[in-house]
Design an enzyme around this catalytic site. Structure first.
Site, PDB file in Angstrom:
ATOM      1  N   ASN A 103     -10.926  -3.294  -5.120  1.00 22.37           N
ATOM      2  CA  ASN A 103     -10.292  -2.542  -6.198  1.00 22.37           C
ATOM      3  C   ASN A 103     -10.271  -3.397  -7.457  1.00 22.37           C
ATOM      4  OD1 ASN A 103      -8.529  -1.089  -7.903  1.00 22.37           O
ATOM      5  ND2 ASN A 103      -7.442  -0.235  -6.146  1.00 22.37           N
TER       6      ASN A 103
ATOM      7  N   ASP B 186      -9.275   2.311   2.865  1.00 17.23           N
ATOM      8  CA  ASP B 186      -8.250   2.068   1.856  1.00 17.23           C
ATOM      9  C   ASP B 186      -8.626   0.803   1.091  1.00 17.23           C
ATOM     10  OD1 ASP B 186      -6.008   1.828   0.338  1.00 17.23           O
ATOM     11  OD2 ASP B 186      -4.579   1.775   1.986  1.00 17.23           O
TER      12      ASP B 186
ATOM     13  N   HIS C 253      -2.035   6.476  -5.480  1.00 13.90           N
ATOM     14  CA  HIS C 253      -3.069   5.725  -4.774  1.00 13.90           C
ATOM     15  C   HIS C 253      -3.981   6.702  -4.036  1.00 13.90           C
ATOM     16  CE1 HIS C 253      -5.023   2.392  -2.893  1.00 13.90           C
ATOM     17  NE2 HIS C 253      -4.646   2.735  -1.670  1.00 13.90           N
TER      18      HIS C 253
ATOM     19  N   CYS D  41      -9.247   2.826  -7.004  1.00 12.23           N
ATOM     20  CA  CYS D  41      -9.142   3.326  -5.630  1.00 12.23           C
ATOM     21  C   CYS D  41      -9.703   4.735  -5.516  1.00 12.23           C
ATOM     22  CB  CYS D  41      -7.698   3.281  -5.151  1.00 12.23           C
ATOM     23  SG  CYS D  41      -6.521   4.089  -6.254  1.00 12.23           S
TER      24      CYS D  41
END
Length: 434
Positions: free
Chosen positions: A49, A337, A312, A54
């Site tokens: 990131n 993630d 997020h 994201c």
């Protein structure tokens, strides 16, 4: 909680002037978050990131795990003289190669620089649809005149028909339009297929609403050329669906009463298998090819956690599709993630992403107190389904022979230089300059 409720004796929160608070503590299997080795644990690596990228990472992982798309990206013509920071196709080829063969998380700076972004852009959350549009437009242009020309359309493009049919006279107007799921072009004839969440309990209810017939009557009558103003029916029906169906859920809407954008956190369910031929093909136009079976299996769930002004993004993806949908319950599902990739159970990957409200368990079951509910701000905003009849073609093998030789040489050289620098840094304490 309002103090009035806390002090209400019938609610049972206070007993003998004492309020008891209970907390459940769960110990995760992975004790050290940062020591998790995604490649070792799952076979996949994440994306770094850059600050607020994201949303881009979840989209890139979803596209990467459509092997037919990845293979087409590898087959785009690039040369050893191109620089990744100035060529979106080469930057994406490099990114996909590293995702496939690297042992650690992969940086996206070369790709964002090829977009023309600076550091400031990387710390802003851009619109996912706009990113997809820019990316796929560039890829389409680069694919023209090559062996992979038309891949974007073949994978993602479907068609529907807008119609207006007069009730009292023999007149009907139709217009064919293409849609690209979330991959769309800025033309008057190509549109984005968005499904309503508000007022719909699941995907089928959204499709029902999409093809709902609107009556044009009274002051809203339709002007039918030689027949003048007429009562009519207006609607949309689908001519064909694409092999890869990307459904954008309208989680963000403009609230005219409050004059601001709001996020819709209502509960919204989506099936493991989506049958768009249901009820004798109610979504299909008369000219649709009924020999094509529009039965889809869920491939990816893209999630937004947070509010309208930030949050997020991450994705749940099943890289390989089993023969039967029921195998979703014990086949491999992974949460991508950013840098971290973990294996997840079906409840976390699906049911917990429906949104809506969750009820906390009562701490004093003997008392007749109202259960406390809280809104779940983590929910799905995009779904990717793959048509069963096209599954074997789309979930194909992609290996080194699909990658241009100059790209393999370049990236292996980069990896060797990176490894040499790492070694020099690790051994630096053994040397001194005289």
């Amino acid at each position: 909680m309002p103090l009035g409720e806390l002090y209400d004796p019938s609610r049972g929160f206070l007993v003998n002037d004492t309020c008891v608070v209970e907390a459940d503590v769960a110990v995760r299997k992975v004790a050290d978050y940062w020591s998790h080795d995604s490649k070792k644990e799952t076979g996949y690596v994440g994306l770094k990131n850059q600050g607020a990228t994201c949303y881009m990472n979840s989209l890139l992982q979803t596209l990467y795990h459509i092997p037919y798309f990845r293979k087409a990206v590898y087959h785009m013509p690039t040369t050893e003289n191109d620089m990744p920071t100035g060529s979106i196709p080469l930057a994406l080829q490099s990114l996909f190669y590293k995702l496939q063969y690297s042992d650690t998380s992969v940086a996206t700076k070369e790709l964002t620089k090829s977009f023309g972004w600076d550091t400031y852009d990387s710390f802003m959350q851009h619109d996912v649809q706009e990113l997809n549009r820019v990316l796929c437009e560039k890829l389409e242009d680069k694919m023209k005149g090559t062996v992979v020309e038309g891949t974007i359309q073949q994978l993602f493009e479907g068609h529907h028909m807008n119609y207006i049919e007069c009730i009292n006279v023999d007149y009907k107007s139709t217009r064919k339009e293409s849609f690209y799921g979330t991959v769309f072009k800025v033309t008057t004839m190509t549109r984005l297929l968005k499904l309503d969440v508000k007022g719909c309990k699941d995907v089928y209810a959204s499709f029902d609403k999409y093809v709902e017939v609107e009556c044009l009557e009274g002051d809203n009558r339709y002007h039918a050329e030689q027949f003048g103003l007429q009562d009519a029916r207006k609607g949309v029906l689908f001519i064909d669906f694409p092999p890869v169906l990307q459904l954008q859920l309208k989680r963000f809407e403009y609230d005219f009463m409050r004059d601001t954008m709001v996020k819709i956190n209502d509960r919204y369910e989506f099936p493991l298998q989506l049958d768009l031929d249901r009820e004798d093909g109610k979504y299909l136009s008369p000219e649709a090819d009924r020999s094509v079976r529009n039965l889809y299996t869920l491939h990816s769930v893209l999630v937004h956690s947070g509010g309208v002004h930030g949050g997020h993004y991450y994705a749940y993806i099943r890289p390989t599709l089993s023969d039967q949908c029921i195998y979703w319950y014990w086949s491999s599902r992974f949460k991508f993630d950013d840098e971290r990739v973990t294996k997840e159970d079906v409840k976390r990957a699906l049911e917990e992403q429906y949104g809506g409200e969750e009820e906390l368990p009562q701490t004093n079951p003997g008392f007749n107190n109202t259960p406390f509910k809280f809104t779940k701000y983590s929910n799905a905003y995009m779904l990717v389904y793959i048509r069963e009849s096209d599954k074997d073609k789309i979930i194909c093998n992609v290996d080194e022979k699909d990658i241009a030789e100059h790209l393999r040489i370049r990236l292996k050289k980069e990896q060797e230089e990176k490894e040499q620098k790492r070694k020099e840094k690790a051994e630096a304490h053994l040397y001194t300059v005289i």
